[in-house]
Design an enzyme around this catalytic site. Sequence first.
Site, PDB file in Angstrom:
ATOM      1  N   HIS A   1      47.291  59.152  13.028  1.00  0.00           N
ATOM      2  CA  HIS A   1      47.864  59.964  12.287  1.00  0.00           C
ATOM      3  C   HIS A   1      48.624  58.973  11.042  1.00  0.00           C
ATOM      4  O   HIS A   1      48.722  59.591   9.986  1.00  0.00           O
ATOM      5  CB  HIS A   1      49.058  60.784  12.947  1.00  0.00           C
ATOM      6  CG  HIS A   1      48.722  62.151  13.178  1.00  0.00           C
ATOM      7  ND1 HIS A   1      47.961  63.116  12.206  1.00  0.00           N
ATOM      8  CD2 HIS A   1      48.594  62.890  14.352  1.00  0.00           C
ATOM      9  CE1 HIS A   1      47.589  64.138  12.906  1.00  0.00           C
ATOM     10  NE2 HIS A   1      47.817  63.947  14.306  1.00  0.00           N
TER      11      HIS A   1
ATOM     12  N   HIS B   1      45.370  58.628  19.219  1.00  0.00           N
ATOM     13  CA  HIS B   1      45.650  59.835  18.430  1.00  0.00           C
ATOM     14  C   HIS B   1      46.899  59.678  17.342  1.00  0.00           C
ATOM     15  O   HIS B   1      46.662  59.871  16.281  1.00  0.00           O
ATOM     16  CB  HIS B   1      45.767  61.107  19.216  1.00  0.00           C
ATOM     17  CG  HIS B   1      45.731  62.527  18.565  1.00  0.00           C
ATOM     18  ND1 HIS B   1      44.891  63.414  18.484  1.00  0.00           N
ATOM     19  CD2 HIS B   1      46.822  62.919  17.633  1.00  0.00           C
ATOM     20  CE1 HIS B   1      45.248  64.342  17.967  1.00  0.00           C
ATOM     21  NE2 HIS B   1      46.300  64.233  17.251  1.00  0.00           N
ATOM     22  N   GLU B   2      48.066  59.215  17.813  1.00  0.00           N
ATOM     23  CA  GLU B   2      49.326  59.455  17.236  1.00  0.00           C
ATOM     24  C   GLU B   2      49.446  58.417  16.345  1.00  0.00           C
ATOM     25  O   GLU B   2      49.982  58.317  15.069  1.00  0.00           O
ATOM     26  CB  GLU B   2      50.401  59.393  17.958  1.00  0.00           C
ATOM     27  CG  GLU B   2      50.663  60.506  19.126  1.00  0.00           C
ATOM     28  CD  GLU B   2      50.439  61.808  18.369  1.00  0.00           C
ATOM     29  OE1 GLU B   2      51.168  61.909  17.200  1.00  0.00           O
ATOM     30  OE2 GLU B   2      49.796  62.985  18.866  1.00  0.00           O
TER      31      GLU B   2
ATOM     32  N   CYS C   1      44.920  69.064  17.910  1.00  0.00           N
ATOM     33  CA  CYS C   1      45.796  68.411  17.108  1.00  0.00           C
ATOM     34  C   CYS C   1      46.864  69.627  16.803  1.00  0.00           C
ATOM     35  O   CYS C   1      46.262  70.725  16.393  1.00  0.00           O
ATOM     36  CB  CYS C   1      45.230  67.863  16.073  1.00  0.00           C
ATOM     37  SG  CYS C   1      46.458  67.255  14.727  1.00  0.00           S
TER      38      CYS C   1
END
Length: 217
Positions: free
Chosen positions: A175, A171-172, A129
């Site tokens: 976030h 993953h995004e 990351c």
Amino acid sequence: MASVPTPSSPAEIQETVQSILAAEGLPPIVQVGHPALRQSAARYDGQLTDEELAGLIDLMRRVMHNAPGVGLAAPQLGIPLQIAVAEDAFDVEPDVAGLRERAPLDFLVLLNPSYIAIGAGRAAFYEGCLSLNGLQAVVSRPDRVQLTYTTPDGAAMQAEYAGWQARIVQHETDHLHGTLYVDKAELRSLTTNEEYGLRWMAPDISRARQELGFLPD
């Protein structure tokens, strides 16, 4: 523990974006410990003008390329809005690409994304990351997901992603809800980039799993 919502008002969010867009050069990517990374970002519902939104998306793409990375979420610039960009055009060794199902991903802009797993399949690989500089760890994720999101022009979209593309969009999206990959990682696999390069860059994680003692068969 669920992430707390951002306390920032729409006016404060817009002011933050305006300040970043007006600054010279590329803004820094904020690092773990910054509160924006641990709060649920506000859903995008017109807090920015069309010009500001387009400018922010362009800036995020340039920051992502400069890092370099395959994705960037607005909270990584300290902006608590549910906006993320992704793009994977890196050349990857064929054996790595095949094992990890890593195919090129065209530039993608995600507003207010969410995902659900398709089936029970999972894949575990090292992941990093841009907001945790110098570290990687193995994360097991669904290997196929259905992503729901809005485009910058307001169109509602649904799309299916598999393999490495599925990993990127998960993953995004995480976030934007205050979740970092280390929250889902096998912590015994945690490694510096240097150690990863020296020891664990094999196409799969079998050797790392055996020697570091995680995800036993």
